[in-house]
Design a protein around this motif. Structure first.
Motif, short mmCIF file in Angstrom:
data_model
loop_
_atom_site.label_atom_id
_atom_site.label_comp_id
_atom_site.label_asym_id
_atom_site.label_seq_id
_atom_site.Cartn_x
_atom_site.Cartn_y
_atom_site.Cartn_z
N CYS A 175 0.84 -1.20 0.00
CA CYS A 175 0.00 0.00 0.00
C CYS A 175 0.87 1.25 0.00
CB CYS A 175 -0.94 0.00 1.20
SG CYS A 175 -0.16 0.39 2.75
N THR A 176 0.25 2.33 -0.37
CA THR A 176 0.89 3.63 -0.30
C THR A 176 0.10 4.47 0.70
OG1 THR A 176 -0.47 4.45 -2.11
CG2 THR A 176 1.65 3.54 -2.69
N GLU A 177 0.75 5.50 1.20
CA GLU A 177 0.05 6.37 2.13
C GLU A 177 -1.09 7.08 1.42
OE1 GLU A 177 2.99 8.99 3.75
OE2 GLU A 177 3.52 7.57 5.32
N ARG A 178 -2.18 7.26 2.12
CA ARG A 178 -3.29 8.02 1.56
C ARG A 178 -3.89 8.89 2.65
NH1 ARG A 178 -8.38 6.28 2.94
NH2 ARG A 178 -8.61 4.13 3.64
N ARG A 179 -4.67 9.83 2.22
CA ARG A 179 -5.28 10.76 3.14
C ARG A 179 -6.79 10.54 3.15
NH1 ARG A 179 -2.82 15.07 5.25
NH2 ARG A 179 -4.15 16.53 6.36
N GLY A 180 -7.33 10.26 4.32
CA GLY A 180 -8.78 10.12 4.51
C GLY A 180 -9.25 11.25 5.40
N PHE A 181 -10.16 10.94 6.32
CA PHE A 181 -10.62 11.99 7.21
C PHE A 181 -9.69 12.20 8.40
CE2 PHE A 181 -12.83 8.19 8.79
CZ PHE A 181 -12.50 8.23 10.13
N LEU A 182 -8.72 11.29 8.60
CA LEU A 182 -7.73 11.52 9.65
C LEU A 182 -6.81 12.66 9.22
CD1 LEU A 182 -6.83 7.81 10.48
CD2 LEU A 182 -8.15 9.38 11.89
N PRO A 183 -6.28 13.43 10.17
CA PRO A 183 -5.51 14.62 9.81
C PRO A 183 -4.07 14.35 9.37
CG PRO A 183 -5.63 14.44 12.18
CD PRO A 183 -6.49 13.33 11.61
N MET A 184 -3.81 13.15 8.83
CA MET A 184 -2.47 12.81 8.38
C MET A 184 -2.57 11.71 7.34
SD MET A 184 -1.48 10.85 11.82
CE MET A 184 -2.77 9.88 12.57
N LYS A 185 -1.50 11.55 6.58
CA LYS A 185 -1.45 10.44 5.63
C LYS A 185 -1.17 9.16 6.40
CE LYS A 185 0.05 12.98 1.59
NZ LYS A 185 1.07 13.09 0.54
N THR A 186 -1.91 8.10 6.06
CA THR A 186 -1.76 6.84 6.79
C THR A 186 -1.68 5.67 5.83
OG1 THR A 186 -4.16 6.62 7.00
CG2 THR A 186 -3.01 7.65 8.84
N THR A 187 -1.08 4.59 6.31
CA THR A 187 -1.07 3.33 5.59
C THR A 187 -2.11 2.42 6.25
OG1 THR A 187 0.59 2.35 7.03
CG2 THR A 187 1.40 3.54 5.09
N ARG A 188 -2.32 1.24 5.69
CA ARG A 188 -3.26 0.29 6.30
C ARG A 188 -2.84 -0.06 7.72
NH1 ARG A 188 -3.65 -2.52 0.84
NH2 ARG A 188 -1.70 -3.49 1.37
N GLY A 189 -1.56 -0.27 7.93
CA GLY A 189 -1.06 -0.61 9.26
C GLY A 189 -1.29 0.51 10.27
N ASP A 190 -1.09 1.75 9.83
CA ASP A 190 -1.36 2.90 10.70
C ASP A 190 -2.83 2.93 11.11
OD1 ASP A 190 1.28 3.75 10.34
OD2 ASP A 190 0.73 5.09 8.68
N ARG A 191 -3.70 2.73 10.13
CA ARG A 191 -5.14 2.77 10.42
C ARG A 191 -5.56 1.61 11.32
NH1 ARG A 191 -4.77 4.25 5.11
NH2 ARG A 191 -5.47 2.23 4.32
N LEU A 192 -4.94 0.43 11.13
CA LEU A 192 -5.24 -0.69 12.02
C LEU A 192 -4.82 -0.36 13.44
CD1 LEU A 192 -6.15 -3.63 12.47
CD2 LEU A 192 -3.79 -4.31 12.00
N PHE A 193 -3.63 0.19 13.63
CA PHE A 193 -3.15 0.54 14.96
C PHE A 193 -4.07 1.58 15.60
CE2 PHE A 193 -0.61 3.26 17.76
CZ PHE A 193 -0.21 2.31 18.68
#
Length: 92
Positions: A35-53
């Protein structure tokens, strides 16, 4: 020395088994489709692992608050936590 051991109930074992299976699944998913970093509604770019954590940490806080502040059954907090995790993973 006298050590107190944790009582492993089926629910506790199921919780940890679920976390391990999620981590294994995420590892396989990352190997098959990096995966690559993407920007959703969180205030930072995240990867799948970041979002899981973030989702797992938020779910833990939901449960702690639920147990500490309400007298409702814990399964309601579990439903809310799963919904929270799905929202974070999908749109976070």
């Amino acid at each position: 020395m006298n050590f107190e051991w944790m009582a492993w109930t089926p629910i506790t074992a199921g919780f940890f088994i679920t976390i391990v299976l999620i981590l294994i699944g995420m590892t396989i998913w990352e190997i098959k489709s990096p995966c690559t970093e993407r920007r959703g509604f969180l205030p930072m770019k995240t990867t799948r692992g970041d979002r899981l954590f973030i989702g797992l940490l938020g779910s833990a806080y939901i449960h702690l608050a639920w147990v500490g502040l309400t007298t409702f059954p814990v399964w309601v907090a579990t439903v809310i936590s799963v919904c929270f995790l799905v929202i974070i993973m999908r749109w976070g």
